[in-house]
Design an enzyme around this catalytic site. Sequence first.
Site, short mmCIF file in Angstrom:
data_model
loop_
_atom_site.label_atom_id
_atom_site.label_comp_id
_atom_site.label_asym_id
_atom_site.label_seq_id
_atom_site.Cartn_x
_atom_site.Cartn_y
_atom_site.Cartn_z
N ASP A 10 20.70 51.60 -77.80
CA ASP A 10 21.08 52.56 -76.77
C ASP A 10 19.81 53.00 -76.04
O ASP A 10 18.70 52.92 -76.58
CB ASP A 10 21.77 53.75 -77.45
CG ASP A 10 22.10 54.84 -76.48
OD1 ASP A 10 22.80 54.56 -75.49
OD2 ASP A 10 21.65 55.99 -76.70
N ARG A 11 19.97 53.46 -74.80
CA ARG A 11 18.80 53.83 -74.01
C ARG A 11 18.40 55.30 -74.21
O ARG A 11 17.40 55.61 -74.84
CB ARG A 11 19.06 53.56 -72.52
CG ARG A 11 17.79 53.57 -71.67
CD ARG A 11 18.11 53.50 -70.18
NE ARG A 11 18.45 54.83 -69.64
CZ ARG A 11 18.58 55.08 -68.34
NH1 ARG A 11 18.43 54.12 -67.44
NH2 ARG A 11 18.87 56.31 -67.92
N ASP A 12 19.22 56.21 -73.70
CA ASP A 12 18.86 57.62 -73.65
C ASP A 12 19.08 58.29 -75.01
O ASP A 12 20.17 58.24 -75.58
CB ASP A 12 19.70 58.33 -72.59
CG ASP A 12 19.54 57.68 -71.21
OD1 ASP A 12 18.39 57.45 -70.82
OD2 ASP A 12 20.56 57.38 -70.57
N THR A 52 23.95 50.45 -72.70
CA THR A 52 23.90 51.85 -72.29
C THR A 52 25.03 52.20 -71.34
O THR A 52 25.34 51.46 -70.40
CB THR A 52 22.53 52.16 -71.63
OG1 THR A 52 22.51 53.51 -71.19
CG2 THR A 52 22.23 51.24 -70.48
N GLN A 54 26.14 54.42 -68.32
CA GLN A 54 25.46 55.11 -67.22
C GLN A 54 26.52 55.55 -66.20
O GLN A 54 26.67 54.99 -65.12
CB GLN A 54 24.41 54.20 -66.58
CG GLN A 54 23.23 53.88 -67.48
CD GLN A 54 22.41 55.10 -67.85
OE1 GLN A 54 22.30 56.05 -67.06
NE2 GLN A 54 21.84 55.10 -69.05
N CYS A 97 34.06 48.17 -71.25
CA CYS A 97 32.64 48.14 -71.59
C CYS A 97 32.07 49.50 -72.02
O CYS A 97 31.04 49.54 -72.69
CB CYS A 97 31.82 47.59 -70.43
SG CYS A 97 32.06 48.41 -68.84
#
Length: 520
Positions: A10-12, A52, A54, A97
């Site tokens: 995961d990004r954030d 991620t 978004q 997704c």
Amino acid sequence: MNLFDAVLLDRDGTLVEDVPYNNEPVLVRPLPGARAALDRLRATGLRLGVVTNQSGLARGLVTAEQLWRVNARIEELLGPFDTWQVCPHDELAGCPCRKPKPGLIQQAARELGTTPERCVVVGDIGRDMEAALAAGATGILVPTSVTLAREVGAAPAVVADLRQAVNLILRRDELFPSGERAPHTAGTVLVVRPDSAGDVLVTGPAIRAVAASAARVVLLCGPRGRAAAEMLPGVDEVVEWRLPWIDPEPDAVDPAAMTELVARLAAVGADEAVVFTSFHQSALPTALLLRMAGVARVSAISDDYPGALLDVRHRVPGGVPEAERALSLAFAAGFPPPPGDDLRLRIVEPPPPVADEGPYVVVHPGASVPARAAPPQVYRAVVKALAAAGHRVLVTGSAAEKELTAEVAGDFGTDLGGATGLAGLASIVAGADCVVVGNTGPAHVAAAVGTPVVSLYAPTVPFGQWGPFRVPVVRLGDATAPCRDTRAALCPIGGHPCLAEVDPVAVVAAVELLRSGRNS
């Protein structure tokens, strides 16, 4: 790397500080130690990806150009990633997704030329873990201040930070050291797994590894595991014996019976033996009898000092899935998995789907351990809710569970209680869209035939060790209930709180999630 091909992050909140709807590269701040942790993974040859959500794109708060610039800054600071998978939708879009749906993980695996089962997903909140499980991937949670307690409790594995997540990934892989190994061929190998059907099934990948280098494999099992033992690839002969130091309802130790068992083991003519156990069992009583039977080489996992009982004394850190634990013992004994083996559970000649009247869902309300079964009224409500949602429901169970299956099926499901043995159950499960079941043998049957599982999981034993292995799954139930990690056979808490409050609507949603993921 033997277990995994890729790590998807995961990004954030996992790689960088969580700046809501960040559209400015200057605001990108990597979490402490993230670059060094990622470089350790790269050094092993693992491929890396980002998965991620978004939704700022859908909300008009971030443009595609701004997102590209932020992600480019992340790569500048943290190094390159082999794939970026971004869901641009909000929660109302119904896309396949957006996590917790598995689409991002499935697409990342395809881009990387692998499968979700050979991927690790690292994230900071529950939806990351839910997406990992729904894809059949391994999940590792790195909680932050926004992570909910129930999300921590339900995660397959929990660590403090990204560095420790990498430590865990590499520690699990170190159980399967790479490099050249002296060839190990054997004549007759006696493998031991004297537990229930589920225990035998999760040992299957390890037994396949032994069989790849042995001329003949004989499996010593207990009566509760006999039917599963006869379904395992690589097993040439089954010897059934009830071992009083393993059986949950043991008879007294009878010296005459032990003498008879030693003679039976000697008659196998094994050149060596591999004793598989669960994390809470000792292999040493069995090893003693094997020595008395004249077996020259004995391998087992043992934290206790084995003296002269073991030639290969293997140790495994806590929390490793039981199937991996057994595989690592086979590897340590000189039997690595054969090339191309996907390491999943498997049975001999997976049965074809049942010729039937169309799609269906299996509900299996029984469990070999009472504490792991949801109350009958919960399952009955689940069957009713599934039927109301348009699903045809088959309710399965053993001959001893016919009253239970009749009660659960009611007027809304088809009662198959007592209609099949384990092989017949496997055939029914193989044709199902998914199976709703607790932590019991049929959950592992589902994993062995590749059918997704809605797991009504009592937390009496760790989910990361005993959850369905390498198959898409949704976990339901209160993972933080007071019975957690007690290994209780009977529910120690009044009202069975871990499973009594399972919402049938959540089960229907889980079935739909797994069906959509299977068809994507």
